[in-house]
Scaffold this motif. Structure first.
Motif, PDB file in Angstrom:
ATOM      1  N   SER A  53      22.287  69.705  -2.106  1.00  0.00           N
ATOM      2  CA  SER A  53      21.860  69.453  -0.904  1.00  0.00           C
ATOM      3  C   SER A  53      22.448  68.212  -1.721  1.00  0.00           C
ATOM      4  O   SER A  53      22.867  67.464  -2.669  1.00  0.00           O
ATOM      5  CB  SER A  53      20.366  69.328  -0.590  1.00  0.00           C
ATOM      6  OG  SER A  53      20.041  70.383  -0.630  1.00  0.00           O
ATOM      7  N   PRO A  54      22.540  67.146  -0.030  1.00  0.00           N
ATOM      8  CA  PRO A  54      23.210  66.047  -0.661  1.00  0.00           C
ATOM      9  C   PRO A  54      22.376  64.733  -0.870  1.00  0.00           C
ATOM     10  O   PRO A  54      21.176  64.752  -0.699  1.00  0.00           O
ATOM     11  CB  PRO A  54      24.001  65.301   1.153  1.00  0.00           C
ATOM     12  CG  PRO A  54      23.641  66.539   1.633  1.00  0.00           C
ATOM     13  CD  PRO A  54      22.631  67.786   1.152  1.00  0.00           C
ATOM     14  N   GLU A 105      33.206  68.002  -2.099  1.00  0.00           N
ATOM     15  CA  GLU A 105      32.685  68.591  -0.875  1.00  0.00           C
ATOM     16  C   GLU A 105      34.161  69.572  -0.786  1.00  0.00           C
ATOM     17  O   GLU A 105      34.130  70.023   0.716  1.00  0.00           O
ATOM     18  CB  GLU A 105      32.716  67.751   0.373  1.00  0.00           C
ATOM     19  CG  GLU A 105      32.290  66.655   0.470  1.00  0.00           C
ATOM     20  CD  GLU A 105      30.545  66.623   1.090  1.00  0.00           C
ATOM     21  OE1 GLU A 105      30.286  67.892   1.133  1.00  0.00           O
ATOM     22  OE2 GLU A 105      29.878  66.485   0.448  1.00  0.00           O
ATOM     23  N   ASN A 135      27.631  71.575  -1.383  1.00  0.00           N
ATOM     24  CA  ASN A 135      26.873  71.650  -0.655  1.00  0.00           C
ATOM     25  C   ASN A 135      25.844  73.212  -0.940  1.00  0.00           C
ATOM     26  O   ASN A 135      25.023  73.856  -1.274  1.00  0.00           O
ATOM     27  CB  ASN A 135      26.274  71.139   0.865  1.00  0.00           C
ATOM     28  CG  ASN A 135      26.770  69.335   0.549  1.00  0.00           C
ATOM     29  OD1 ASN A 135      26.591  68.907  -0.348  1.00  0.00           O
ATOM     30  ND2 ASN A 135      27.487  68.927   1.854  1.00  0.00           N
TER      31      ASN A 135
END
Length: 319
Positions: A53-54, A105, A135
């Motif tokens: 997760s971020p 990303e 992610n």
């Protein structure tokens, strides 16, 4: 310790000011960090993919690993086309070390770009290692996944977030209440970056970290207000629950923020397990409708009625 607290001509975002520079200072995911520490000690780095997760330390972990592997040769944020970086750039590295290309990303890359990256990884496998942060690792094509060691990060626990927030508060001389820190943890949902950004924003605006100030800055409904709605639903008091929801909606909160807070509160709410599961199911269905564009007060009041129906005794309906 992490980061530097020295004064600068301008105020750095705290998330950058207190970003760890060595692996041992990274919060959470201890087993995975230990694997990276072994890689740093051995100096034999494979291509790696870190997914999760971020805001939980994926990019920071890669930067720390690169820092420990390359030492004084480490140069952060050098933006070059990675193909020219591999083929033409002259970089002085410690003996036995390779160049490191960091792609953040990576799951946002198109399939064509990933295919080009796969070919580049083959050509420069003797001189370069690739570190990808993403992610969702399943969005990375299989040929790249098979060339990488995949590390998966989990969201940070409340205690891990609390420890780091207290450390930053001590460095910055921030006045806070324990309830204020709990509010920061509640709004961040395991995301360290969001927790630190919210901490700095609340301090900049109010100079005191309290629950009311945190929720004002984050523009989220206060959990106490949401708990009152849930109490009314459990007591099958449809009118009161709808009135509270209408009041909350009238304060300007968006439907998505209201239902997101409602979901977070339900998860820790004191209620029967079967009721909690049914509440989560109903809220999830309404959340889907809101994401599809049905963001009206009618949608929220319909949700309230469905939640109240669970607690209504069928005998009282006179059917």
């Amino acid at each position: 310790m992490f980061g530097s607290s020295k004064s600068t001509p301008y105020e750095l975002p705290w998330v950058e000011k207190y970003r760890p520079t060595i692996l041992k200072d990274i919060v959470g995911n201890n087993e995975t960090i230990q694997r990276l520490q072994i890689i740093a000690n051995d100096g034999n780095m494979p291509n790696i993919i870190i997914s999760g997760s971020p805001g939980i330390g994926k990019t920071t972990s890669i930067l720390c690993l690169a820092h420990e592997l390359l030492g004084s040769s480490y140069k952060e944020k050098v933006k070059l086309k990675y193909k020219s970086f591999n083929s033409g750039s002259k970089v002085t590295l410690p003996p036995g070390r390779t160049k490191i290309v960091i792609l953040d990303e990576a799951d946002s890359m198109t399939s064509g770009a990933q295919q080009a990256l796969r070919r580049t990884m083959e050509i420069f496998s003797h001189t370069t290692r690739f570190a990808l942060a993403c992610n969702i690792s399943s969005k990375i094509i299989e040929p790249i996944q098979s060339r990488c060691a995949i590390l998966r990060y989990n969201r940070l626990s409340d205690l891990e977030l609390l420890k780091r927030l207290k450390e930053i508060c001590e460095f910055e001389k921030v006045e806070y209440t324990s309830e204020g820190l709990e509010a920061l943890i509640f709004t961040s949902e395991g995301d360290m970056r969001q927790a630190v950004n919210n901490l700095q924003s609340t301090y900049s605006g109010f100079k005191l970290i309290s629950p009311n100030n945190v929720f004002k800055v984050c523009d989220q409904p206060h959990p106490v207000m949401v708990k009152e709605i849930l109490d009314s639903c459990l007591n099958a008091n449809v009118q009161k629950a709808c009135d509270l929801m209408e009041n909350l909606f009238g304060q300007g909160y968006s439907s998505i923020d209201i239902i997101s807070t409602l979901f977070k509160v339900v998860k820790s709410f004191d209620m029967m397990e079967y009721q909690k599961l049914e509440y989560i199911r109903i809220i999830g269905n309404s959340h889907l409708k809101i994401l599809e564009g049905c963001e009206s007060l009618v949608q929220l009041c319909g949700l309230i009625c469905r939640l109240c129906a669970i607690s209504i005794d069928p005998k009282q309906l006179n059917l």
